[in-house]
Scaffold this motif. Sequence first.
Motif, short mmCIF file in Angstrom:
data_model
loop_
_atom_site.label_atom_id
_atom_site.label_comp_id
_atom_site.label_asym_id
_atom_site.label_seq_id
_atom_site.Cartn_x
_atom_site.Cartn_y
_atom_site.Cartn_z
N ILE A 190 0.83 -1.20 0.00
CA ILE A 190 0.00 0.00 0.00
C ILE A 190 0.87 1.25 0.00
N LEU A 191 1.86 1.28 0.90
CA LEU A 191 2.73 2.44 0.98
C LEU A 191 3.55 2.60 -0.29
N LEU A 192 4.06 1.49 -0.82
CA LEU A 192 4.86 1.57 -2.04
C LEU A 192 4.03 2.07 -3.22
N ALA A 193 2.78 1.63 -3.30
CA ALA A 193 1.90 2.10 -4.38
C ALA A 193 1.62 3.60 -4.24
N LEU A 194 1.41 4.07 -3.02
CA LEU A 194 1.18 5.50 -2.81
C LEU A 194 2.43 6.31 -3.16
N LEU A 195 3.61 5.79 -2.79
CA LEU A 195 4.85 6.47 -3.14
C LEU A 195 5.04 6.51 -4.66
N ALA A 196 4.66 5.42 -5.34
CA ALA A 196 4.78 5.39 -6.80
C ALA A 196 3.85 6.41 -7.44
N LEU A 197 2.63 6.55 -6.90
CA LEU A 197 1.71 7.55 -7.42
C LEU A 197 2.26 8.96 -7.19
N TRP A 198 2.83 9.20 -6.01
CA TRP A 198 3.43 10.51 -5.74
C TRP A 198 4.60 10.79 -6.70
N LEU A 236 1.80 0.42 -17.61
CA LEU A 236 2.04 -0.84 -16.91
C LEU A 236 3.27 -0.80 -16.02
N VAL A 237 4.23 0.07 -16.32
CA VAL A 237 5.54 0.03 -15.66
C VAL A 237 5.43 0.17 -14.15
N LEU A 238 4.83 1.23 -13.66
CA LEU A 238 4.79 1.48 -12.22
C LEU A 238 4.02 0.41 -11.45
N PRO A 239 2.80 0.01 -11.87
CA PRO A 239 2.13 -1.07 -11.14
C PRO A 239 2.93 -2.37 -11.12
N GLY A 254 1.01 -14.86 -4.30
CA GLY A 254 1.32 -13.58 -3.69
C GLY A 254 1.10 -12.43 -4.65
N LEU A 255 1.43 -12.64 -5.93
CA LEU A 255 1.23 -11.58 -6.91
C LEU A 255 -0.26 -11.30 -7.13
N LEU A 256 -1.08 -12.35 -7.14
CA LEU A 256 -2.51 -12.15 -7.32
C LEU A 256 -3.12 -11.41 -6.15
N SER A 257 -2.74 -11.78 -4.93
CA SER A 257 -3.26 -11.07 -3.76
C SER A 257 -2.74 -9.64 -3.72
N GLY A 258 -1.46 -9.46 -4.08
CA GLY A 258 -0.92 -8.11 -4.13
C GLY A 258 -1.54 -7.28 -5.24
N ALA A 259 -1.92 -7.94 -6.34
CA ALA A 259 -2.53 -7.22 -7.45
C ALA A 259 -3.86 -6.60 -7.04
N PHE A 260 -4.59 -7.24 -6.13
CA PHE A 260 -5.85 -6.67 -5.68
C PHE A 260 -5.61 -5.32 -4.99
N ILE A 261 -4.52 -5.23 -4.22
CA ILE A 261 -4.20 -3.97 -3.54
C ILE A 261 -3.69 -2.94 -4.54
N VAL A 262 -2.75 -3.34 -5.37
CA VAL A 262 -2.13 -2.41 -6.32
C VAL A 262 -3.16 -1.89 -7.32
N GLU A 263 -4.03 -2.74 -7.79
CA GLU A 263 -5.03 -2.32 -8.77
C GLU A 263 -5.98 -1.27 -8.20
N ASN A 264 -6.37 -1.44 -6.95
CA ASN A 264 -7.31 -0.50 -6.36
C ASN A 264 -6.65 0.83 -6.04
N VAL A 292 5.83 -1.97 -8.54
CA VAL A 292 5.31 -2.03 -7.17
C VAL A 292 4.93 -3.46 -6.80
N LEU A 293 4.28 -4.15 -7.70
CA LEU A 293 3.84 -5.52 -7.42
C LEU A 293 5.01 -6.48 -7.32
N ALA A 294 6.09 -6.22 -8.07
CA ALA A 294 7.24 -7.13 -8.10
C ALA A 294 8.18 -6.93 -6.92
#
Length: 321
Positions: A146-154, A188-191, A256-266, A194-196
Amino acid sequence: MLKYLAKRLLHMIPLLIGVSMLTFLLMSLSPGDYFTALSQNPQISPETIAHLKAKYHLDQPWYVQYFYWLKNAAMGDLGYSMAYKIPATSLILGRLWNTFLLSFAALILAWAVAIPLGIRAAVARGSWVDHACAMVAFAGLSIPDILLALLALWFAAATGWFPVGGATSPVHDLMGPWGQCLDYLKHLVLPAVVLAAADLAGIMRQMRGNLLDTLRAEYVVAARARGMTPFWVVYKHALRNAINPLLTMFGYSLAGLLSGAFIVENIMAWPGLGRLTMEAFFQKDSYVVVDCVMMATILLVAGNFVADLLLAWSDPRIRLK
């Protein structure tokens, strides 16, 4: 091999039935449904709502609804999305491709970076390279998605180097084929990064540990005693045995990637199964929720099956029976 494949496919059937039944039960226990909010609209009569409920069997108990859904799903009909007003099959397939592409890109990125770094850290044990890889692994495992995705958006908003959210730009349809491909990859790059991140750290640590254990094995010591070069010892004798345990992690990595994808996608507004599941859940679009969970389960089972095949291919001592 064919017997093993048939057995695995047969084992999938009760698993998918159990997952779908449990999802239907949980959705029925949640308060309200799609027509609860619809009934607040004064322009829609109670008779219309009653007709729609009867049409989609939503006036029946959950197990009756499940029976109709299972019968239609067996014929390729995944139901109707009441929130999106389109057949659920076409809606799911578009989002499924986005989730698969995001997970696959993150998987390739994680393994392509983690394996060389893990090998380098093991070969240069105790050096600054090893310590740097340890810091990267520590950061990847410590920072939540969650934090990494927010940092990527920033980062994307501050620099303007990457788009913020979505899978395509508003003018995507006006571009040529090559421009559309580049536009999609740019989104696609940033998501994918973050997911990887977390998966990369785990694979790198595991690769380093496995290779260090293998380098201490007697046959590797004997290869060195015969005067073989370090490169030949590592990549010819040690690496293949060290990488075998990682192949068993492939299925878990995909999970783990599928469960993480649910967070990253949202968080990053990537239009995949995870985002669709949350949207359908809040709108009480029960058929779409069940369909999304089923598709994620199929991807997970397929990942575990591919991991078994890769392990058998890599290690001739393993036979699939």
